[in-house]
Scaffold this active site. Structure first.
Site: not given
Lengths: 60, 467
Positions: B74, B150, B174
Site C-alpha cells: 500500500k 482504504s 481498511s
C-alpha cells in the site's frame, strides 16, 4: 441544531484555529459536522462516572 | 500455487526468483490497466531484489521464508526512492522516501520482492478506494464494483492473482473491508503488535498494519515475517515471536456468535456467513456486547479529530487539493468541540471493558465482516434494514468497533459465496482477545478444514489480459 447554527459554529471555530473555509466547502463541512453530532449524541448517553477515565496510554 | 510451494521451487532451483518476479511484472503490465491496483510498479527494484535472492541461493545462503515472493505494498508505507503519496495529490511534492518502512524491511529480510505500490483512499480516509486523483481500483470479481478500502489496491491485486501477498493498514477496517469485498484473507493484529514506522499515520490511536493473502497458510507466513521489535514505534508493545503457521484444531476453543448490534444494519447475504461459520465451528453461544454502537461512534469522532489535526497545515493552505471525497470530512474534523473527543476517549475505554467480557464467555467471536457485497463504483447511498444509509462509511459498521479497541481480527472469505445466497464475495470476521492472533488462526483453520473458508475464484472473463 439548524444548518445555520452549525455553520455559525464552523465559522467561529475555524477562525479561532486559523482555518479558512471557502463557500463551496461549507455544505460538506456542515454535513460532516452533522454526522459527528449524531455520533456525539450517541456517546453522550453513556452513563460515565468520575472514575471513568480515558486511558492515558492505550493498551488493548 | 501457495507461497510455500513457490519458495520451495525457488530454493530447489526448479525456478528462480527472477523468473517468478518477471512473470508477476508481465502479469501486472498486462492486466492492471483494467483494475488500477498499482500506482507505481517498482520493476527495477524488483529485478534487483530477485537477483539478490537468486544470488543468495547460489552462494548457499538462506534466502528467507518468503524468498522470491512478489509483494505489493500500500502506498502508505515508505519505499526507498519512491514518493509515498498516501493516495494524495498533495504529496506529489514530497521528497522520495529515504528508506523502506519497518514492515517492508522485515519482509525484504525474509526474501519478499517489492513489485509495486498500491492505490488507496486518500490518506486512508475511506472504505472504497474510489480515489479521485488516481481513479478507482476495480474489484476483480466485477470491475464495475469497488474493491473496498482504504487498502483497496493491495486487496484487489491479491484477489486478481497479480501478486500472492500484499500489506495494508487498518484504522477502522481498511484491511478487513477490502479483503472481504475482494474475497481474500486479511489480518488486523492487536494494536501495538506490529511496528507502523514508515507507514504514514491517519489516526494514530487506531492505526494498525497487516497482511493480505489468498490462503490461510500464506497469511500466516507473511504475518510471521512482519513480527519484529521496533523501539522507534511508540505504540508497539514488545512481544516474543509468536508462530501461527500450521495451527489447527479447535481443541476446546469456545466460539461465540456476535449478536445484538451485529444482527442489524446488514443485508441478509452478507450476514448469512456468520451462521454458516458458527455451524461449522459448532458454536451455539450468542453474545450481545454492550456499547458497540457507542464504541463505533467514539471511533468516528477520534478518527475525525486525529486525521484533521494531522493534516491541518495542508487544510489551511490548500484544502482544494484534497480529494473531494475526504476534504470536507477533514475540515469538519478540525472543528469538533473538545468535549466530544474527551467523551469519545472515555467511552472507548468503557467499550473496551465491555468487550473484555466477551472473552469471559468465549475465546473467539464470529462476527459479520461487511454489511453488503461490493457496491457499484460511485454508489453514495444504499438500503439496509429498510433505511437508506451512506454506502461508503457504512462499510465499516462491523469492523470499526473492534479496531477502536485494538482487538485482533481476521477477515475470512467464504469459498463459495452462493452458500450465503451471494454472487459476489462475502465473509466473516473472527475476533479474539488482545494478543491472541493464534486463536484466530486456529478457528480459521477449522473453517478451511470444514470447506467453508477459502478464496472464491475470480471469474475467467475478468482474468483475461487487456484487449
Amino acid at each position: 441544531m439548524s444548518d445555520a447554527e452549525i455553520e455559525a459554529h464552523a465559522r467561529a471555530t475555524a477562525a479561532l484555529i486559523g482555518l479558512p473555509i471557502a463557500p463551496h466547502q461549507m455544505p460538506g463541512v456542515i454535513a460532516g459536522l452533522k454526522v459527528a453530532a449524531a455520533a456525539a449524541a450517541l456517546i453522550e448517553r453513556v452513563p460515565l462516572t468520575e472514575a471513568d477515565e480515558a486511558a492515558p496510554v492505550f493498551r488493548p | 500455487m501457495s507461497i510455500a510451494a513457490t519458495v520451495a521451487a525457488i530454493r530447489a532451483r526448479r525456478t528462480t526468483a527472477s523468473a517468478v518476479v518477471e512473470a508477476a511484472l508481465a502479469d501486472i503490465a498486462a492486466r492492471d490497466g483494467a483494475l488500477n491496483c498499482f500506482t507505481a510498479v517498482t520493476a527495477d527494484r524488483a529485478r534487483a531484489e530477485a537477483a539478490a535472492v537468486d544470488a543468495a541461493i547460489a552462494a548457499g545462503r538462506d534466502p528467507g521464508p518468503l524468498a522470491g515472493v512478489p509483494l505489493a505494498v500500500k502506498n502508505l508505507f515508505d519505499l526507498e526512492g519512491l514518493r509515498t503519496l498516501a493516495g494524495s495529490k498533495i504529496r506529489r511534492d514530497a521528497p522520495a522516501a529515504a528508506q523502506d518502512a519497518f514492515a517492508v524491511q522485515l519482509l525484504r529480510a525474509a526474501g519478499a520482492v517489492v513489485v509495486g505500490a498500491t492505490n488507496m483512499d486518500e490518506f486512508a480516509f475511506g472504505f472504497s478506494t474510489e480515489n479521485s486523483h488516481e481513479g478507482p481500483t476495480r474489484n476483480p470479481h466485477d470491475p464495475a464494483r469497488i474493491a473496498g478500502g482504504s487498502s483497496g489496491g493491495s486487496a484487489a491485486a491479491v484477489a486478481a492473482g497479480l501478486v500472492p501477498i500484499a500489506i495494508g493498514s487498518d484504522t477502522n477496517g481498511s484491511i478487513r473491508v477490502p479483503a472481504g469485498l475482494c474475497g481474500i484473507w486479511g489480518l488486523k493484529p492487536t494494536y501495538g503488535r506490529l511496528s507502523r514506522r514508515g507507514a504514514h499515520l491517519f489516526a494514530g490511536s487506531f492505526d494498525h498494519v497487516g497482511p493480505f493473502a489468498r490462503s490461510l497458510d500464506d497469511l500466516a507466513l507473511v504475518y510471521e515475517a512482519m513480527q519484529g521489535e521496533d523501539p522507534a514505534d511508540p505504540a508497539q508493545v514488545p512481544r516474543e515471536f509468536e508462530p501461527v503457521s500450521g495451527l489447527a484444531g479447535l481443541g476446546g476453543l469456545r466460539i461465540g456468535i456476535a449478536a445484538g448490534y451485529f444482527e442489524r444494519g446488514g443485508q441478509p447475504e452478507a450476514l448469512a456467513p456468520v451462521a454458516l461459520a458458527a455451524q461449522a465451528l459448532g458454536a451455539t453461544t450468542r453474545i450481545a456486547p454492550d456499547l458497540v454502537a457507542e464504541g463505533r461512534a467514539a471511533a468516528l469522532l477520534v478518527t475525525l479529530a486525529e486525521g484533521a489535526n494531522l493534516h491541518l497545515p495542508n487544510l489551511r493552505l490548500r484544502a482544494d487539493d484534497f480529494d473531494p471525497l475526504t476534504r470536507d470530512r477533514f475540515l469538519a474534523g478540525a472543528l469538533l468541540p473538545a468535549h466530544w473527543i474527551t467523551q469519545a476517549q472515555r467511552v472507548r475505554a468503557a467499550w473496551a471493558r465491555a468487550a473484555s467480557r466477551i472473552f469471559e464467555a468465549c475465546d473467539v467471536l464470529v462476527a459479520p465482516l461487511l454489511p453488503y457485497v461490493a457496491p457499484p463504483i460511485g454508489t453514495a447511498m444504499i438500503e439496509v434494514d429498510g433505511a437508506t444509509v451512506p454506502a461508503r462509511p457504512h462499510l465499516g459498521v462491523y469492523t470499526q468497533p473492534f479496531s477502536a479497541i485494538g482487538l485482533p481480527a481476521m477477515a475470512v472469505p467464504l469459498a463459495d459465496p452462493a452458500r450465503a445466497g451471494a454472487s459476489l464475495p462475502v465473509g466473516v470476521q473472527l475476533v479474539a482477545a488482545p494478543w491472541r492472533e493464534d486463536l484466530l488462526f486456529r478457528a480459521a483453520a477449522a473453517l478451511v478444514e470444514a470447506g467453508l473458508a477459502g478464496c472464491p475464484p475470480v471469474a475467467a472473463q475478468h482474468v483475461k489480459e487487456n484487449a
